[in-house]
Scaffold this active site. Sequence first.
Site, short mmCIF file in Angstrom:
data_model
loop_
_atom_site.label_atom_id
_atom_site.label_comp_id
_atom_site.label_asym_id
_atom_site.label_seq_id
_atom_site.Cartn_x
_atom_site.Cartn_y
_atom_site.Cartn_z
CE LYS A 81 -9.72 -30.31 36.04
NZ LYS A 81 -9.53 -29.01 36.74
CD GLU B 16 -11.71 -29.73 53.83
OE1 GLU B 16 -12.45 -29.83 52.84
OE2 GLU B 16 -10.68 -30.40 53.98
CB CYS C 67 -7.25 -32.84 52.52
SG CYS C 67 -5.76 -33.75 52.18
CD GLU D 175 -6.82 -36.99 50.07
OE1 GLU D 175 -7.63 -36.41 50.84
OE2 GLU D 175 -5.78 -36.49 49.64
#
Length: 795
Positions: free
Chosen positions: A195, A400, A303, A269
Amino acid sequence: MANTSVAEKFRSMEYGAAPEDPANSLKWLEEHRRSFSHFIGGKWKPPAKGRYFETADPSTGEKIADIAQGSAADVNAAVKAARAALPRWQGLTPHMRARFLYALARQVQKHSRRLAVLETLDNGKPIRESRDIDIPLVARHFYYHAGWAQLLEREFPGDTACGVVGQIIPWNFPLLMVAWKVAPALAAGNTVVLKPAEFTPLTALAFAELCDEVGLPPGVVNVVTGDGTTGAALVAHPDVDKIAFTGSTEVGRAIRRATAESHKKLSLELGGKSPFVVFEDADLDSAVEGLVDGIWLNQGQVCCAGSRLLMQESIAASLTKKLQARMSALRVGAPLDKTTDIGAIVAPVQLERITGLVAQGVAEGASCWQPDLPLPAKGLYYPPTLFTNVHPTSVVAQTEIFGPVLAAMTFRIPAEAVELANNTAYGLAASVWSESVNVALQVAAQIKAGVVWVNSTNLFDAACGFGGYRESGFGREGGREGMREYLEPAWLRKTRPLRALAVRNQRRSQRADAAPLIDRTVKLYIGGKQVRPDSGYSLECRSRTGVLLGQAPLGNRKDIRNAVEAARRAGQWSVATTHQRAQVLYYAAENLTQRGQEVAARLALAVGSKQAADEVRLGIERLFAYAAWADKYEGAVHSPPFRNISVAMNEAIGTAGVICPAEAPLLGFLSLVLPLVAAGNSVIAVPSASYPLVAGDLYQLFDTSDVPGGVINIVTGRPTELVKVLAEHDDVDALWCYGEEELCAEAKRLSAGNLKQVWTNEGRRINFSSALEGEGRWYLDHAFQVKNIWVPYGE
Ligand code: NAI
C-alpha cells in the site's frame, strides 16, 4: 537571464535554468489516461466501490492523475491473490526467484529516467536526488536481494518465508521504500500486498507494471492504493502473515495495537530526531556540506534527517556563520530543475505542520534564522531554517518536524554530547564529526541509534541494515538482518498451541499420605540481593499432588520498578568483554553441575524426577552453549559501494523483561534469560508460574557464579499482572513473553505506548529440551540489535 552575457555569468557564477524534460513520464501518464486502478493478481482492477482520489504535483498544485481508493474489499482481493500465488512462487527454485529479482533490477535501470521524473513530479523532490540517489538505490536493492534469493537455502537453512506480507510505505522515498520492502520479501519467498502513500502512489504503480513486464507470476506483487483506511484494512486482514510499516510513530503505535491479538510478525520503521554532532576538531567545511545532505536532502522530509545540530561550544559561532553562508547559497525552486537544492514540500498538510512547529519554536523563545532566498510564487515551498538558542526540551528539539528545519544546541564535553544526543524518545540515526577516530567511535558506540555515520551522513546501502531503537521502531531493513524479518524457523510452523497448564500454586486439598516436606520460602532477587516483596504477600506453591512446597513472594509494580532500576545500574555488563561474559556463564555451569542433584530433587516435586533431571542436565548444556555463543555471535563489516566501511555491531538492547514459560521452570528460565545475558543485556525475569520456587535455586546459582548484581533480577508473582508493568515501563527496552496466547497478546498490546520490542512464543509450545527449538541463533537474533557505524576512509 536569457540575454546575460557569458562574461556576466562568469562574474556572478549564477546558475542558469536546467530543466529536465518530463515528456517521457507525461507520455506514460497519458498512456494510462491519467487514471490508475489497483494492481491485483497481475491485472489492473478498478476499485470495488468505484472511488478515486487525486494525486497532485506539489510544485504547482496541479492534478497529475486519479488514483483508486482501496476499500476492505480491494484489500481482500489482493490478499487472496497473494495467497493464491504463494505455492507457485515458493515452488520455484531459489535460482528462479533470483532471476526475477535480477530482472526487476535491470528493468528499473532501463526505465530509470522515467521513474526519476515521475518521482519528482509526484513528490516534489529535486530531480538530482531522485535521479542520483533514489533510483540507483532502488536498482541496487533488487540486485543485492537477487543475491539473497539465490543463496537462501544455504545461508538461511531451516528457515521458511512468512507467507503473505502486507507492506505500508510513506511518501518521502516512494519507490525506494517499495524496493526496501518488496525486494527482501520476494527474496525470502513471500508474496506481497503493498500500500503506497496516498500523496505519492505513481512510482509504485509504475513498478507494478515493471513486475508484469518481467513476467513475475501474477499475485506475487499486488499494489492497492488508498489512504490510511486502506492501510488499516491491510493490517486487520486475518490472512496476512506479516506487516512491514514505514511511517509516523503514531501510526506505528496503532499498528502495534491492531496486530497484538494476531500472530502477524511486525517490523516498524518510524520517525526520528537524529543528532548531528560536531566536535571542535572536525573539518567544519565538510560538516557544513554534511548538514546540507543531512537536513536539506528531500526538504528534510527524511526519517533519519540530522535535524538536531549539537556543536561543541568552542566552534559554535564559527560553524553557525559558515552554515548561514551556505544556507544563503541554497537554491529553492522547481524540482525538475537540475540546479535545485530544495524542492517542494509534499502536500499542504505537511507544509502546515512545518509552519506550525516553527511558529511554536519561535513562541518558545528559540531564535529562528532563514536566509533571504527567493521562493517560487506558486507551489509548496519552505525555506531552509536554522534555530539557535534551543532548549533541549523545546518542541523544535524534541518533535519530528519533517521539514528543512535544523535545531542547533551546544555542548562542552563528549559525555554531554552523548547525553544530549540520546535525549529524545527516538533512536534512528546519528552523524558524528571529528577528526579523532577515538572520539568519533567512542561517541558512535554510545549513541542509541541503529545507524551512525562518522564524518558523513545519510548514506544507505542494501547490504547495511537500517532501522531504529526505541520509538523509532524495531526490525531492520537491508543486510542479513533485513532478510530475517521475512523469514521464520520452519519448525515453528509445526508447534502446537500451548494448552493451559495446571498452575499448581492454587490451593488444593493435600493428600493425607503426602510426605512431610520442609516448607521453603524464597525471596525476590533484585540488584544481587534477596529482598522481601513490597506487597507483603506470598503465593503458595504446591506439588503435582497438591502438597505445599513453599511460598514465593507476590511481586508487584514497585518490585518491578526496583528491579528495573537495578538492571539499569548494571549497564556496565553491556560493555564487559565477551570473554568476561563467557567466563561468568561457564562458572555458572560449573556451579550448577556441583549442585545439580539437590536442585533436581527439589524440582522433581513440581515436575517429576525424570523432567527435573533432564532440566538440570540440559540447563548445564544451555549455560555452556551461551558461554560459547557469547564471544562467537559477532558482527560484520560491510563494504558498501562508497569509500566507506560499515561496521555492523551486535549491540545489547538494554534492559529486558522476561516472562518465563510455566512448563519448564528451570530450563525455560535459562533458555530465555541466558541469550539475553550473553548478549550483554540486564534482565528482569518472572519465573515459571507453576513453580516460582525455582527462583531460590537460580539466585543461589547466580550469586555464587560472579554474575554482577543487577544483571539478572528475579521477581516472582502473577505473570498476568507483571506483564503489564514490564510492558508499560519506559525503561524496559525489550520484553520476551512466553506463555499462552492471551498473555502474549497482552504483552504486545500494552507495549504500544513506548513501542518496545516484544517477542513471544505466540502461544505455541516450544520444546526447550531440543537444542533446535530451545537454543541458538533464533534467540540471539532477538537478544541483540544491529548498529551500523559507517566510517569513511581515504583522503
Ligand atoms: P503516516 O504514518 O500517516 O503515513 C504512512 C503510511 O501509513 C501511508 O501509506 C498511510 O496511508 C498509512 N497509514 C496511515 N494511517 C494508517 C493506519 N491507521 N493503518 C495503516 N496504515 C496507515 O504519515 P503521514 O501522515 O503521511 O505523515 C505524518 C508525519 O509522520 C510526518 O510529518 C512525519 O513526521 C512522519 N513520517 C515519518 C516517516 C518516516 O519515514 N519515518 C514517513 C512519513 C511520515
